[in-house]
Enzyme design. Structure first.
Site, PDB file in Angstrom:
ATOM      1  N   HIS B  40       0.837  -1.205   0.000  1.00 40.78           N
ATOM      2  CA  HIS B  40       0.000   0.000   0.000  1.00 40.78           C
ATOM      3  C   HIS B  40       0.873   1.256   0.000  1.00 40.78           C
ATOM      4  O   HIS B  40       0.616   2.211  -0.743  1.00 40.78           O
ATOM      5  CB  HIS B  40      -0.948   0.000   1.201  1.00 40.78           C
ATOM      6  CG  HIS B  40      -2.180  -0.834   0.987  1.00 40.78           C
ATOM      7  ND1 HIS B  40      -2.197  -2.194   1.169  1.00 40.78           N
ATOM      8  CD2 HIS B  40      -3.434  -0.489   0.597  1.00 40.78           C
ATOM      9  CE1 HIS B  40      -3.425  -2.654   0.899  1.00 40.78           C
ATOM     10  NE2 HIS B  40      -4.192  -1.644   0.558  1.00 40.78           N
ATOM     11  N   LYS B  98      -9.419 -10.083   6.928  1.00 40.16           N
ATOM     12  CA  LYS B  98     -10.051 -10.602   8.132  1.00 40.16           C
ATOM     13  C   LYS B  98     -10.082  -9.526   9.209  1.00 40.16           C
ATOM     14  O   LYS B  98      -9.252  -8.621   9.209  1.00 40.16           O
ATOM     15  CB  LYS B  98      -9.337 -11.857   8.638  1.00 40.16           C
ATOM     16  CG  LYS B  98      -7.978 -11.628   9.247  1.00 40.16           C
ATOM     17  CD  LYS B  98      -7.427 -12.928   9.784  1.00 40.16           C
ATOM     18  CE  LYS B  98      -6.042 -12.770  10.370  1.00 40.16           C
ATOM     19  NZ  LYS B  98      -6.047 -12.327  11.782  1.00 40.16           N
TER      20      LYS B  98
END
Lengths: 279, 191
Positions: B40, B98
């Site tokens: 990212h 998750k």
């Protein structure tokens, strides 16, 4: 001056370590599997049931594919029992780390070990000081491996209570599960260390995770129930099963202190013990 | 394994995701891109190396060997909370991970994209339904590189939808209420 460890013993220690890591990474202990199966039969919500079915299918596939259960193959925490005739030496620790390096290539494991500040990855899951090897006395030489993933480790907690706060220990344990929520991959197991020193409580909590789940004291069962009442459920998506088991280990401590550590373990509670043949 | 009542989705995703609701069971087929913290950060400075329109980002650091996915379960998405706005701005329509994401991300998803939860630790179940297609930023290392992976009906649940629905937040709120009732005088750390 003790005699140096014979090279073939070093090789056997390395091989046993690599073997213990392989078993731990690929096969879940039966007591843990049993708890997950029981939970899957107990859940009623479609989301929670599906999550647990995924977990059971994943465990089956890990065995079929002979691949690690989870891609976070963890940092191996290692316990080594040494019989009286084998003196402790740095060569023994070196042999264990050699086994970790071998397992990293052959299984394979994800290289997880980095410098804490530069984040440089050693690529081998070992460094000059890791993984830690905890030495215990025993009548046989055995290596026990507990691969510890980061998701559950990161939400573990330690608190230095004052001695008069002892009644608040259960709520601290339950609160630790509450604050962790879905992040440690529930259903979780809680290893609790009470007493010792600041570092000792954390060690006890980790060692508690080595204990089988089929035996819990009434106190451990009550805390487990309280955690399940939270309704966090598998993966934090809601459901009856948040906690598969609680194990508490305690030790004496200073009259003025009361350390309590809660080490959270994800459902992939991997552990294995392999004996090192002495001849 | 696939529930009969689940909705089959294909990448690139379109506006069909906007009508999904938190709690919906789905399967996903097509290309996804793994990205964790480092990927990212790199995308933010160097640009997104794949077409982000309708793309799906999978928060995952797989084990890859001989150009094959060995295991590839989801990682904790919360680490990407402050790093997600720009990929959604670029047109990414699905996130898989998750543990859920922050209220800020929940707002950023509104009318644009959804967050799917995949069962944590189910690295084999994932790998059995994956085909490795390519890699970007390989110098970041195995866990942090961007791996392009083709999925075949990966079973997911919509955990955060495009209307502000958030399964994790609802469960968390209720868990806090239960805790408060069980331990009314607790003064411990609160998130």
């Amino acid at each position: 001056m003790s005699s140096p460890v014979p090279p073939d013993l070093s090789d056997r220690i390395a091989a046993a370590t690599a073997n213990a890591i392989r078993i731990a990474e690929i096969t879940l202990p039966p007591d843990v599997l049993e708890r997950i199966v029981a939970a899957s039969e107990d859940e009623t919500s479609p989301v929670a049931r599906r999550e647990l079915m995924h977990i059971l299918e994943n465990i089956r596939l890990a065995d079929e594919r002979q691949a690690p259960i989870c891609q976070d193959t963890g940092i191996p925490v290692i316990y080594l029992t040494l019989p009286p005739q084998i003196p402790f030496s740095s060569e023994i620790v070196d042999a264990v780390r050699k086994g970790v390096r071998e397992a990293t290539v052959t299984i394979p494991l994800r290289p997880n070990l980095v410098d804490p500040i530069t984040r440089h990855n050693t690529g081998t899951n070992t460094s000059a000081d890791m993984p830690a090897v905890h030495i215990l006395p025993g009548d046989r030489m055995q290596v026990t491996v507990l691969p510890k993933g980061a998701g559950s480790e990161n939400v573990s907690r330690l608190k230095m209570f004052t001695p008069t706060e002892k009644d608040r220990i259960p709520e601290f344990i339950v609160e630790t599960a509450l604050l962790a929520g879905g992040r440690p991959c529930p259903p979780i197991i809680l290893g609790v260390g009470i007493g010792g020193t600041f570092d000792g409580a954390a060690s006890l909590a980790k060692e508690a995770l080595l204990e089988p789940l089929d035996q819990m004291t009434p106190e451990e069962m009550e805390i487990c129930q309280k955690v399940n009442d939270l309704g966090i459920g598998p993966m934090g998506l809601g459901g009856k099963t948040t906690c598969l088991g609680v194990k508490i280990k305690s030790a004496g401590c200073h009259t003025a202190s009361l350390p309590v550590a809660v080490n959270i373990q994800c459902w992939a509670a991997r552990r294995a013990t392999v004996e090192v043949p002495l001849s | 394994m696939t529930s009969p009542d689940s909705i089959d989705l294909k990448t690139p995703l379109g506006d069909e995701v906007l009508s999904l609701h938190a709690g919906d069971l789905v399967t996903l087929t097509g290309n996804v891109y793994t990205a964790r913290d480092e990927a990212h950060l790199r995308m933010k400075t160097d640009g997104i190396p794949f077409d982000p329109k309708g793309a799906v980002i999978y928060h995952c650091g797989p084990v890859v060997q001989n150009n094959k996915i060995v295991v590839a379960g989801p990682t904790t998405s919360a680490r990407m909370n402050p790093l997600t706005g720009f990929v959604l701005d670029a047109g990414v329509k699905g996130l898989i991970g998750k543990g859920g994401m922050s209220p800020e991300v929940r707002d950023q998803l509104k009318d644009r994209a959804v967050y799917f939860a995949f069962t944590g630790g189910c690295a084999n179940l994932a790998a059995a339904r994956m085909d490795l297609q390519g890699v970007f930023f390989e110098d970041l290392g195995m866990a942090e590189a961007i791996w392009q992976i083709r999925l075949d009906h990966l079973p997911l649940v919509v955990a955060m939808d495009a209307h502000g629905g958030d399964l994790f937040a609802a469960v968390e709120k209720s868990a806090h209420e239960v805790f408060q009732r069980a331990y009314p005088t607790c003064t411990g750390t609160r998130r």
